[in-house]
Design a protein around this motif. Structure first.
Motif, short mmCIF file in Angstrom:
data_model
loop_
_atom_site.label_atom_id
_atom_site.label_comp_id
_atom_site.label_asym_id
_atom_site.label_seq_id
_atom_site.Cartn_x
_atom_site.Cartn_y
_atom_site.Cartn_z
N ASN A 29 0.80 -1.23 0.00
CA ASN A 29 0.00 0.00 0.00
C ASN A 29 0.83 1.28 0.00
O ASN A 29 0.38 2.31 0.46
N VAL A 30 2.05 1.22 -0.47
CA VAL A 30 2.88 2.42 -0.56
C VAL A 30 3.38 2.50 -1.99
O VAL A 30 3.88 1.52 -2.53
N ALA A 31 3.24 3.64 -2.62
CA ALA A 31 3.67 3.82 -4.01
C ALA A 31 5.17 3.61 -4.11
O ALA A 31 5.92 3.93 -3.19
N PRO A 32 5.64 3.07 -5.23
CA PRO A 32 7.08 2.87 -5.42
C PRO A 32 7.86 4.17 -5.25
O PRO A 32 7.44 5.22 -5.73
N SER A 38 5.89 9.00 4.67
CA SER A 38 5.13 10.00 3.92
C SER A 38 3.73 9.50 3.62
O SER A 38 2.81 10.28 3.46
N ALA A 39 3.55 8.18 3.52
CA ALA A 39 2.22 7.62 3.34
C ALA A 39 1.37 7.92 4.58
O ALA A 39 0.19 8.23 4.46
N LEU A 40 1.97 7.83 5.74
CA LEU A 40 1.25 8.17 6.97
C LEU A 40 0.90 9.65 6.98
O LEU A 40 -0.23 10.03 7.29
N ALA A 96 -3.99 5.49 7.58
CA ALA A 96 -2.90 5.81 8.50
C ALA A 96 -2.40 4.54 9.18
O ALA A 96 -1.19 4.34 9.34
N TRP A 97 -3.33 3.67 9.55
CA TRP A 97 -2.93 2.41 10.19
C TRP A 97 -2.09 1.57 9.23
O TRP A 97 -1.05 1.03 9.61
N ARG A 98 -2.55 1.45 7.98
CA ARG A 98 -1.79 0.66 7.00
C ARG A 98 -0.40 1.27 6.78
O ARG A 98 0.59 0.54 6.68
N ALA A 99 -0.34 2.59 6.68
CA ALA A 99 0.96 3.24 6.49
C ALA A 99 1.87 2.98 7.70
O ALA A 99 3.06 2.70 7.53
N VAL A 174 7.42 9.66 10.50
CA VAL A 174 8.87 9.80 10.31
C VAL A 174 9.22 10.88 9.29
O VAL A 174 10.40 11.07 9.00
N THR A 175 8.23 11.59 8.77
CA THR A 175 8.51 12.63 7.77
C THR A 175 8.80 13.97 8.40
O THR A 175 9.12 14.92 7.71
#
Length: 176
Positions: A29-32, A38-40, A96-99, A174-175
């Motif tokens: 679930n995170v783009a390459p 940053s997904a979070l 957010a949970w998945r990220a 972490v961003t």
């Protein structure tokens, strides 16, 4: 009840997939090329705005409920209309949970805490909604006032949970 069990199953399956991905080169679930943190971060603005909306509702509760119209409060909750940041907040919580699950250093107990807390927040929003929806279908003023008081109690406890959830998510971002 059933909704919490379904949320747990979705979360458990997503967590398992995310943890399995730790041993692969690609993340779930995170783009390459996009860092998991940053997904979070992409979900935090809606989540933060949802908390701000509940805090505003808490501050203005008396004014918003004096006409005994439950739909005024329900608009804040995103259960009437689509303008509230709380409309669709379940998707933001789940995203957010998945990220968070895709950040390898996230402890399992943090994932479980976030999952439990966001489901409790959603249950709290549902409880407020139920009380204020019910206000519209009773004729007796004392009953309406009691339902509004119960809605306010649910709001206060939901805000406490939501604050903790937001703090946990921001600590994990972490961003920053």
């Amino acid at each position: 009840g059933a909704a919490a069990a379904a949320g747990w199953m979705v979360a458990t399956n997503a967590r398992g997939a995310a943890r399995a991905a730790m041993y692969d080169d690609k993340k779930v679930n995170v783009a390459p090329g996009v860092a998991p943190g940053s997904a979070l971060a992409k979900y935090l603005p809606q989540i933060d705005a949802g908390l701000d909306t509940l805090l505003e509702l808490q501050r203005e509760w008396a004014a918003k409920t004096e006409a005994l119209d439950g739909d005024v409060v329900r608009r804040y909750l995103g259960t009437v209309g689509v303008k509230s940041p709380l409309f669709g907040v379940r998707k933001a919580f789940e995203g957010a949970w998945r990220a968070l699950a895709n950040i390898p250093s996230t402890p399992d107990d943090t994932l479980e805490e976030v999952n439990e807390t966001y489901n409790k927040v959603l249950d709290g929003i549902s409880a407020i909604d139920f009380q204020l929806y019910s206000v519209n279908f009773t004729e007796l003023r004392p009953t309406k006032e009691k339902l509004i008081d119960q809605g306010k109690a649910a709001l206060d406890s939901t805000i406490d949970l939501y604050r903790g959830l937001v703090a946990t998510l921001h600590e994990a971002d972490v961003t920053k």
